[in-house]
Design an enzyme around this catalytic site. Sequence first.
Site, PDB file in Angstrom:
ATOM      1  N   ASN A  10      -3.953  -2.116  -7.352  1.00  0.00           N
ATOM      2  CA  ASN A  10      -3.500  -2.821  -8.552  1.00  0.00           C
ATOM      3  C   ASN A  10      -3.942  -4.274  -8.401  1.00  0.00           C
ATOM      4  OD1 ASN A  10      -2.148  -4.084 -10.604  1.00  0.00           O
ATOM      5  ND2 ASN A  10      -0.081  -3.589  -9.865  1.00  0.00           N
ATOM      6  N   TRP A  11      -4.966  -4.640  -9.139  1.00  0.00           N
ATOM      7  CA  TRP A  11      -5.526  -5.997  -8.993  1.00  0.00           C
ATOM      8  C   TRP A  11      -4.655  -7.043  -9.683  1.00  0.00           C
ATOM      9  CZ3 TRP A  11     -11.533  -5.111 -10.060  1.00  0.00           C
ATOM     10  CH2 TRP A  11     -12.030  -4.237  -9.080  1.00  0.00           C
ATOM     11  N   LYS A  12      -3.694  -6.596 -10.461  1.00  0.00           N
ATOM     12  CA  LYS A  12      -2.812  -7.514 -11.210  1.00  0.00           C
ATOM     13  C   LYS A  12      -3.648  -8.533 -11.985  1.00  0.00           C
ATOM     14  CE  LYS A  12       0.828  -6.535  -7.933  1.00  0.00           C
ATOM     15  NZ  LYS A  12       2.045  -6.956  -7.245  1.00  0.00           N
ATOM     16  N   HIS A  96       5.587  -1.109 -14.156  1.00  0.00           N
ATOM     17  CA  HIS A  96       5.515  -1.911 -12.944  1.00  0.00           C
ATOM     18  C   HIS A  96       6.672  -2.912 -12.933  1.00  0.00           C
ATOM     19  CE1 HIS A  96       4.186  -4.732  -9.919  1.00  0.00           C
ATOM     20  NE2 HIS A  96       3.449  -3.738  -9.441  1.00  0.00           N
ATOM     21  N   GLU A  98       6.817  -5.932 -12.266  1.00  0.00           N
ATOM     22  CA  GLU A  98       6.517  -7.226 -12.901  1.00  0.00           C
ATOM     23  C   GLU A  98       6.630  -7.118 -14.418  1.00  0.00           C
ATOM     24  OE1 GLU A  98       2.899  -7.612 -10.703  1.00  0.00           O
ATOM     25  OE2 GLU A  98       4.152  -7.801  -8.911  1.00  0.00           O
ATOM     26  N   GLU A 168       8.144   1.521  -5.697  1.00  0.00           N
ATOM     27  CA  GLU A 168       7.840   0.158  -5.265  1.00  0.00           C
ATOM     28  C   GLU A 168       9.130  -0.661  -5.217  1.00  0.00           C
ATOM     29  OE1 GLU A 168       3.382  -0.766  -6.229  1.00  0.00           O
ATOM     30  OE2 GLU A 168       4.678  -1.546  -7.786  1.00  0.00           O
ATOM     31  N   GLY A 174       4.622  -8.111  -2.674  1.00  0.00           N
ATOM     32  CA  GLY A 174       4.059  -9.448  -2.506  1.00  0.00           C
ATOM     33  C   GLY A 174       4.827 -10.317  -1.525  1.00  0.00           C
ATOM     34  N   SER A 214       3.621  -4.450  -0.266  1.00  0.00           N
ATOM     35  CA  SER A 214       3.097  -5.033   0.978  1.00  0.00           C
ATOM     36  C   SER A 214       2.357  -4.029   1.873  1.00  0.00           C
ATOM     37  CB  SER A 214       4.197  -5.746   1.768  1.00  0.00           C
ATOM     38  OG  SER A 214       4.695  -6.848   1.024  1.00  0.00           O
ATOM     39  N   GLY A 235      -1.310  -3.814  -3.839  1.00  0.00           N
ATOM     40  CA  GLY A 235      -1.560  -5.038  -4.595  1.00  0.00           C
ATOM     41  C   GLY A 235      -2.531  -5.932  -3.856  1.00  0.00           C
ATOM     42  N   GLY A 236      -1.994  -6.952  -3.194  1.00  0.00           N
ATOM     43  CA  GLY A 236      -2.808  -7.980  -2.527  1.00  0.00           C
ATOM     44  C   GLY A 236      -3.964  -7.432  -1.686  1.00  0.00           C
TER      45      GLY A 236
HETATM   46  P1  13P Z   1       1.582  -5.988  -2.924  1.00  0.00           P
HETATM   47  O1  13P Z   1       0.796  -4.918  -2.220  1.00  0.00           O
HETATM   48  O2  13P Z   1       0.828  -7.253  -3.116  1.00  0.00           O
HETATM   49  O3  13P Z   1       2.920  -6.188  -2.276  1.00  0.00           O
HETATM   50  O4  13P Z   1       1.875  -5.448  -4.395  1.00  0.00           O
HETATM   51  C1  13P Z   1       2.364  -4.167  -4.565  1.00  0.00           C
HETATM   52  C2  13P Z   1       2.310  -3.798  -5.981  1.00  0.00           C
HETATM   53  O5  13P Z   1       3.036  -4.343  -6.795  1.00  0.00           O
HETATM   54  C3  13P Z   1       1.351  -2.772  -6.392  1.00  0.00           C
HETATM   55  O6  13P Z   1       1.564  -2.376  -7.693  1.00  0.00           O
END
Ligand code: 13P
Length: 251
Positions: A10-12, A96, A98, A168, A174, A214, A235-236
Amino acid sequence: MSRRIFIAGNWKMNLTLSSSLELAGGLKEQLNGTNDVEIAVCPPSIYVQQVAALLKDTNIGVGAQNVYHKDKGAFTGEISVGMLIDAGVKYVILGHSERRHILHEKNEDVNLKILAALSSSLIPIVCVGELLEEREAEATYKVVGEQIEGSFANVSAEDMKKCVIAYEPVWAIGTGKVATPDQAEEVHVFIRNLIEKKYGKDIADSVRIQYGGSVNDENAKEILAKPNVDGALVGGASLKVTQFVKIVKSA
Ligand code: 13P
């Protein structure tokens, strides 16, 4: 019942057009032909079309990070399922944390989006997870249970088979605070039991449940070794070719 491991990035709201194409190009070079794992990347919607074109005819699918539930019309700023499919998109991340917590999406919104995706050929990756204070108040199962119930309302058994769930925990996103493999497994089992109650054992056994929060190249292997963890939503660490490739390989 063997479930195919599914690793999605997920590149957000990150990267530029050129860095998106560079990242996708790097993954294509290193992951093409890795057929035992299902792989997807989810770029910002403005880049999905170009990333999908670059990854066409590879084993790396492209997902979007959101969709609107209506087909078309006066919905300024929104994108429909048909538009995403047109752009070469196969998956869509829905609910998600967020979007739930920053953009105030409710289970009912997520539900409409899931139904819209399923009415066409988009595969929903549906996120659920509790806040830190909810975990501390021992409300994890209550919160995740309500998210599953509400988000999947009116989803038929046939359609449920196509869905992917991502657990999640919000406190792990994050933050570098990954859930322990046992914490993840516990909630994954809870989710699978809920699906079994509603849809029966065969469907519960076939639905993939990813873990997200994470995940990186160092902790992925241990989490993915748990029997009910069927992949990761990253994510990251999905923004770096080497890291994402290592996560896929560790699966
Ligand atoms: P991180 O891997 O950066 O913690 O993010 C997880 C995430 O929200 C994937 O959708």
